[in-house]
Scaffold this active site. Structure first.
Site, short mmCIF file in Angstrom:
data_model
loop_
_atom_site.label_atom_id
_atom_site.label_comp_id
_atom_site.label_asym_id
_atom_site.label_seq_id
_atom_site.Cartn_x
_atom_site.Cartn_y
_atom_site.Cartn_z
N GLU A 1 0.82 -1.20 0.00
CA GLU A 1 0.00 0.00 0.00
C GLU A 1 0.87 1.26 0.00
O GLU A 1 1.94 1.30 0.61
CB GLU A 1 -0.92 -0.01 1.22
CG GLU A 1 -1.82 -1.23 1.20
CD GLU A 1 -2.88 -1.26 2.29
OE1 GLU A 1 -3.77 -2.09 2.18
OE2 GLU A 1 -2.82 -0.45 3.23
N CYS B 1 3.52 8.62 0.80
CA CYS B 1 4.02 7.73 1.85
C CYS B 1 4.25 6.36 1.22
O CYS B 1 3.30 5.71 0.77
CB CYS B 1 2.97 7.67 2.96
SG CYS B 1 3.42 6.55 4.28
N CYS C 1 5.94 -6.35 7.62
CA CYS C 1 7.05 -5.84 8.43
C CYS C 1 7.39 -6.86 9.51
O CYS C 1 6.49 -7.44 10.12
CB CYS C 1 6.64 -4.52 9.08
SG CYS C 1 8.00 -3.74 10.00
N CYS D 1 5.65 -3.99 15.93
CA CYS D 1 5.34 -2.91 16.88
C CYS D 1 3.86 -3.02 17.26
O CYS D 1 3.01 -3.26 16.40
CB CYS D 1 5.61 -1.55 16.24
SG CYS D 1 7.34 -1.30 15.82
N CYS E 1 0.98 -0.89 15.50
CA CYS E 1 1.00 -0.76 14.04
C CYS E 1 0.34 -1.95 13.34
O CYS E 1 0.67 -3.10 13.61
CB CYS E 1 2.45 -0.61 13.58
SG CYS E 1 2.62 -0.51 11.81
N HIS F 1 8.67 7.09 20.49
CA HIS F 1 7.48 6.61 21.22
C HIS F 1 7.64 6.46 22.73
O HIS F 1 6.64 6.38 23.44
CB HIS F 1 6.90 5.34 20.61
CG HIS F 1 6.70 5.45 19.13
ND1 HIS F 1 6.20 6.58 18.53
CD2 HIS F 1 6.96 4.59 18.11
CE1 HIS F 1 6.15 6.42 17.23
NE2 HIS F 1 6.61 5.22 16.94
N CYS G 1 -1.51 6.79 9.31
CA CYS G 1 -0.25 6.21 9.80
C CYS G 1 -0.51 4.94 10.58
O CYS G 1 -1.34 4.93 11.49
CB CYS G 1 0.43 7.15 10.79
SG CYS G 1 1.12 8.57 10.06
N1 SAH Z 1 9.41 1.14 10.28
C1 SAH Z 1 9.51 2.54 10.13
C2 SAH Z 1 8.55 3.14 9.13
C3 SAH Z 1 7.10 2.69 9.22
S1 SAH Z 1 6.13 3.39 10.47
C4 SAH Z 1 9.38 3.21 11.49
O1 SAH Z 1 9.13 2.51 12.47
O2 SAH Z 1 9.59 4.41 11.60
C5 SAH Z 1 5.90 5.05 10.00
C6 SAH Z 1 5.35 5.91 11.13
O3 SAH Z 1 3.99 5.59 11.45
C7 SAH Z 1 6.13 5.74 12.40
O4 SAH Z 1 6.43 6.93 13.03
C8 SAH Z 1 5.20 4.92 13.22
O5 SAH Z 1 5.51 4.99 14.54
C9 SAH Z 1 3.84 5.51 12.83
N2 SAH Z 1 2.72 4.66 13.24
C10 SAH Z 1 2.67 3.32 13.26
N3 SAH Z 1 1.48 2.89 13.73
C11 SAH Z 1 0.76 3.99 14.03
C12 SAH Z 1 -0.57 4.21 14.54
N4 SAH Z 1 -1.40 3.19 14.84
N5 SAH Z 1 -0.99 5.48 14.71
C13 SAH Z 1 -0.19 6.52 14.39
N6 SAH Z 1 1.05 6.37 13.89
C14 SAH Z 1 1.53 5.13 13.71
#
Ligand code: SAH
Length: 362
Positions: A104, A117, A124, A128, A131, A228, A352
């Protein structure tokens, strides 16, 4: 990187031309007995004119076009679906790869800029807890051609020019270092006409040796770090990768990056109720800012409810906007540069952290 490493292919596969850097294209043309300047020409066709077939490459002789068609492949992604958010105009694109994986890509149009983006992996491996991509698991790395194609194909579909690129879609770009670096090399060379490399941001959860490697390559893209929490115990609960690479090693790597490139790091910080929005978190953020020249990007938490997650993921709640405002004020009073990220595209699960292929097989 070995100069010819990009030619290593699984048996029977054609050389993938899209994704080669300028230098690689010149080397490749040399290896097939052609002159290096043909590589330059193809580079321009692929990345400046963004053509999708050799037939469109006017200054390449027909015999060479036939030879290239035989030896190489120019296709990488195919548009499978496009969804437009009625609320914000955000567009989510779902692409199919040649081996039928789905990724996506999102376009976020705002008044003064249009941000793309892009994804760096299918799924991945980092898992996390906040996410959606993490919840779907990991399939494979994307190639630099597939990374570039997300730009090419979305720009063709979108009426306004893309002004910024963020590597914040699916995947951890620094765990796909080689292909990410190749794609950045392409953006840094050709996009001088379109997007300056300073408008390209790579976001990482923190792979310290790769942050150092990136600093040593010295490209002028921006770097964002998904922080975070400033506390290892909390961060490890949210981001299992923190057990392997705790904060201190990452901060040293980020400091190295800053010293080398003199480019301020952006710390990304999803505000999670009672987890990282306490007074002690605010104090830790102020200390961090004094230690590493940086900006703080506060991200309202986007819901994962559509994924029906279990464990800690199901317990995460967004911090109220009232508290976010309060924290922002406290930080700004202490001289911290704070931005609050807008949430766009929640209605189409394009915000995000919401990217997870509905087509993905388990
Ligand atoms: N792996 C990389 C890039 C992907 S995440 C990283 O960790 O930075 C891209 C951004 O989206 C990151 O800042 C991540 O923390 C944020 N993100 C992930 N899940 C989210 C959510 N549920 N709500 C808001 N931001 C989120």
């Amino acid at each position: 990187m070995n100069d010819l490493e990009f030619l290593t292919l699984p048996e029977g596969r054609k050389v993938q031309i899209k994704g080669m850097t300028r230098k690689e294209l010149k080397t490749y043309f040399h290896t097939i007995g052609e002159q290096a300047f043909r590589g330059e020409q193809v580079f321009n066709w692929l990345y400046n004119h963004m053509v999708t077939s050799y037939d469109e490459m006017g200054n390449i002789p027909k015999t060479l076009r036939n030879k290239l068609n035989e030896l190489t492949s120019i296709i990488s992604l195919e548009l499978a679906e496009k969804m437009v958010s009625e609320e914000s105009g955000t567009v989510k694109f779902i692409f199919r790869t040649e081996d039928s994986q789905y990724i996506e890509t999102v376009i976020i149009p705002e008044e003064e800029r249009v941000t793309l983006c892009i994804s760096s992996q299918v799924g991945c491996p980092l898992d996390c807890k906040f996410c959606a991509t993490g919840l779907m698991g990991f399939k494979r790395n994307l190639t630099s051609g597939e990374i570039f194609d997300q730009y090419l194909l979305t720009q063709k579909e979108f009426e306004r020019p893309i002004t910024n690129i963020v590597y914040m879609g699916m995947g951890e770009p620094l765990l796909n270092f080689r292909e990410t670096a190749r794609s950045l090399l392409i953006f840094s060379e050709e996009t001088t006409k379109r997007i300056p490399i300073s408008k390209v941001t790579l976001s990482t959860a923190g792979i310290p040796l790769k942050i150092i490697k990136l600093a040593d390559i010295g490209m002028k893209n921006k770097l964002a770090f998904s922080l975070h929490s400033c506390f290892d115990d909390v961060r490890s609960k949210l981001m299992p990768i923190n057990e392997k690479y705790p904060l201190e090693i990452n901060l040293e790597a980020l400091n190295y990056y800053f010293q080398k490139l003199k480019s301020r790091i952006t710390f990304e910080y999803i505000m999670l109720k009672d987890i990282n929005d306490r007074d002690e978190d605010v104090e830790a953020l102020i200390r961090l800012n004094r230690r590493i020249p940086s900006k703080l990007n506060i991200i309202p938490f986007n819901s994962l409810k559509h994924m029906n997650p279990g464990g800690i993921s199901s317990e995460l709640e967004p911090t109220s906007f009232y508290r976010i405002d309060q924290i922002t004020k406290l930080l700004r009073d202490e001289g911290v540069t704070v931005m609050i990220r807008n949430t766009f595209g929640e209605d189409i699960q394009a915000a995000c952290g919401q990217l997870a292929s509905k087509y993905a097989s388990s």
